[in-house]
Motif scaffolding. Sequence first.
Motif, PDB file in Angstrom:
ATOM      1  N   LEU A 171       0.820  -1.208   0.000  1.00 35.00           N
ATOM      2  CA  LEU A 171       0.000   0.000   0.000  1.00 35.00           C
ATOM      3  C   LEU A 171       0.856   1.261   0.000  1.00 35.00           C
ATOM      4  O   LEU A 171       0.473   2.282  -0.590  1.00 35.00           O
ATOM      5  N   GLU A 172       2.010   1.209   0.640  1.00 33.37           N
ATOM      6  CA  GLU A 172       2.941   2.344   0.589  1.00 33.37           C
ATOM      7  C   GLU A 172       3.431   2.569  -0.842  1.00 33.37           C
ATOM      8  O   GLU A 172       3.535   3.716  -1.303  1.00 33.37           O
ATOM      9  N   ALA A 173       3.710   1.482  -1.545  1.00 32.48           N
ATOM     10  CA  ALA A 173       4.121   1.594  -2.949  1.00 32.48           C
ATOM     11  C   ALA A 173       2.973   2.126  -3.803  1.00 32.48           C
ATOM     12  O   ALA A 173       3.185   2.940  -4.714  1.00 32.48           O
ATOM     13  N   LEU A 174       1.757   1.681  -3.514  1.00 33.48           N
ATOM     14  CA  LEU A 174       0.582   2.176  -4.234  1.00 33.48           C
ATOM     15  C   LEU A 174       0.414   3.668  -4.009  1.00 33.48           C
ATOM     16  O   LEU A 174       0.176   4.433  -4.960  1.00 33.48           O
ATOM     17  N   ASP A 175       0.547   4.115  -2.772  1.00 32.57           N
ATOM     18  CA  ASP A 175       0.417   5.530  -2.438  1.00 32.57           C
ATOM     19  C   ASP A 175       1.459   6.363  -3.190  1.00 32.57           C
ATOM     20  O   ASP A 175       1.140   7.423  -3.750  1.00 32.57           O
ATOM     21  N   ALA A 176       2.681   5.874  -3.230  1.00 35.15           N
ATOM     22  CA  ALA A 176       3.748   6.595  -3.943  1.00 35.15           C
ATOM     23  C   ALA A 176       3.442   6.674  -5.432  1.00 35.15           C
ATOM     24  O   ALA A 176       3.673   7.720  -6.079  1.00 35.15           O
ATOM     25  N   TRP A 177       2.906   5.583  -6.006  1.00 33.54           N
ATOM     26  CA  TRP A 177       2.568   5.573  -7.434  1.00 33.54           C
ATOM     27  C   TRP A 177       1.459   6.576  -7.728  1.00 33.54           C
ATOM     28  O   TRP A 177       1.523   7.311  -8.727  1.00 33.54           O
ATOM     29  N   ILE A 178       0.444   6.645  -6.865  1.00 36.97           N
ATOM     30  CA  ILE A 178      -0.652   7.594  -7.071  1.00 36.97           C
ATOM     31  C   ILE A 178      -0.127   9.021  -7.045  1.00 36.97           C
ATOM     32  O   ILE A 178      -0.478   9.853  -7.893  1.00 36.97           O
ATOM     33  N   ARG A 179       0.732   9.327  -6.078  1.00 37.81           N
ATOM     34  CA  ARG A 179       1.288  10.682  -5.982  1.00 37.81           C
ATOM     35  C   ARG A 179       2.073  11.048  -7.242  1.00 37.81           C
ATOM     36  O   ARG A 179       2.000  12.181  -7.733  1.00 37.81           O
ATOM     37  N   GLU A 180       2.782  10.084  -7.766  1.00 34.03           N
ATOM     38  CA  GLU A 180       3.548  10.319  -8.996  1.00 34.03           C
ATOM     39  C   GLU A 180       2.619  10.611 -10.164  1.00 34.03           C
ATOM     40  O   GLU A 180       2.875  11.513 -10.974  1.00 34.03           O
ATOM     41  N   GLN A 181       1.532   9.871 -10.272  1.00 36.49           N
ATOM     42  CA  GLN A 181       0.580  10.081 -11.359  1.00 36.49           C
ATOM     43  C   GLN A 181      -0.129  11.427 -11.252  1.00 36.49           C
ATOM     44  O   GLN A 181      -0.332  12.126 -12.243  1.00 36.49           O
ATOM     45  N   VAL A 182      -0.500  11.786 -10.019  1.00 36.08           N
ATOM     46  CA  VAL A 182      -1.232  13.035  -9.809  1.00 36.08           C
ATOM     47  C   VAL A 182      -0.388  14.251 -10.184  1.00 36.08           C
ATOM     48  O   VAL A 182      -0.928  15.296 -10.589  1.00 36.08           O
ATOM     49  N   GLU A 183       0.923  14.121 -10.114  1.00 41.19           N
ATOM     50  CA  GLU A 183       1.802  15.225 -10.495  1.00 41.19           C
ATOM     51  C   GLU A 183       1.610  15.618 -11.951  1.00 41.19           C
ATOM     52  O   GLU A 183       1.995  16.726 -12.361  1.00 41.19           O
ATOM     53  N   ARG A 184       1.010  14.744 -12.748  1.00 43.69           N
ATOM     54  CA  ARG A 184       0.755  15.055 -14.160  1.00 43.69           C
ATOM     55  C   ARG A 184      -0.401  16.035 -14.328  1.00 43.69           C
ATOM     56  O   ARG A 184      -0.609  16.566 -15.430  1.00 43.69           O
ATOM     57  N   VAL A 185      -1.167  16.259 -13.255  1.00 39.57           N
ATOM     58  CA  VAL A 185      -2.302  17.181 -13.311  1.00 39.57           C
ATOM     59  C   VAL A 185      -1.906  18.501 -12.652  1.00 39.57           C
ATOM     60  O   VAL A 185      -1.531  18.523 -11.479  1.00 39.57           O
ATOM     61  N   PRO A 186      -1.981  19.623 -13.364  1.00 37.29           N
ATOM     62  CA  PRO A 186      -1.660  20.909 -12.749  1.00 37.29           C
ATOM     63  C   PRO A 186      -2.554  21.155 -11.533  1.00 37.29           C
ATOM     64  O   PRO A 186      -3.733  20.775 -11.544  1.00 37.29           O
ATOM     65  N   PRO A 187      -2.025  21.771 -10.493  1.00 38.21           N
ATOM     66  CA  PRO A 187      -2.817  21.995  -9.269  1.00 38.21           C
ATOM     67  C   PRO A 187      -4.167  22.657  -9.527  1.00 38.21           C
ATOM     68  O   PRO A 187      -5.168  22.291  -8.898  1.00 38.21           O
TER      69      PRO A 187
END
Length: 311
Positions: free
Chosen positions: A180-196
């Motif tokens: 789940l920690e790896a999943l959380d890190a992957w989600i954060r990486e993907q979300v960076e593709r969306v401008p705030p």
Amino acid sequence: MRFRWFWWGLIVASLTACTSSTSSTSSATVRVVASTSIIGDVVQHVAGEYLVVETLIPRGQDPHAFEPTPQLMAALQRVDVIFIDGLGLETALEKVLDTPEFADRVVALGEQVPVLLPIEDDEHAAEREHDEHGAYDPHVWLDPQNVAAWADQIADTLAALDPTHADTYRANAAAYRRRLEALDAWIREQVERVPPERRILVTDHAVLGYYAHAYGFQQVATVVPSASTLAEPSAQALSHLYETIRTFDVPAIFVSETIDRRLVEQIANDTGVQVVVIYTGSLSAEDGPAPTYEDLMRYNTTVIVDALRVE
């Protein structure tokens, strides 16, 4: 309705069989049930090979709308532990389980983590006294860190019921937390593709609050201004929704797979926004895009990011 009764016949028979079945790889004297397919998947990861976890609410069914049959409740009398979310998610089931006879067998996982208030349609609603039945946003699993906390609670519960395999349950929980920690890190990486400024969420009901809180989104509006799909939108609420879509230039409405999408599709036709289906209260079928909790979170993140990012 015939399909529902047939399904419950299978579930009741399965729960009844648990009282006498034996297996070389399971603790046959411990009977474990989970309310939803999502909770069942998490519990099974912790239980591993020693326990078979039964799920009450079929995949593809809205947990808010689930109503247990008398036969099912009779079968639950023979179960050792029932893992539910609580917080008003499984409304009808919670009412039945909130009795002295089930007090020592129900584990409400949603109540074991910090909870959020749902989007309110009244600016003063958050100031009102909130009770334990439906006042909070129950969709806590949409933040993997909350599910990691679940794993510890599940391991402790199973260890108490089956001390022989306590170390294994705790080891399974630790291994699952790492995933789940790896999943959380992957989600954060993907979300960076969306401008705030594009991290704006409109949903069918107030379902993505924990996801938004964890990953820096803003859940600005819902079709149904409630944390439950059982509510109905008022004319005023719909007017506010249309105004919000225009104000924020909303590109998409994210809709739970289990709900009736006719109203959402009408709103989409009126406003030109895209309708994006996500999995929130249930896993998909085994051959679908979200057959496990981890798959669900990866699928949802992928479609959310794709809908909101700038080409």
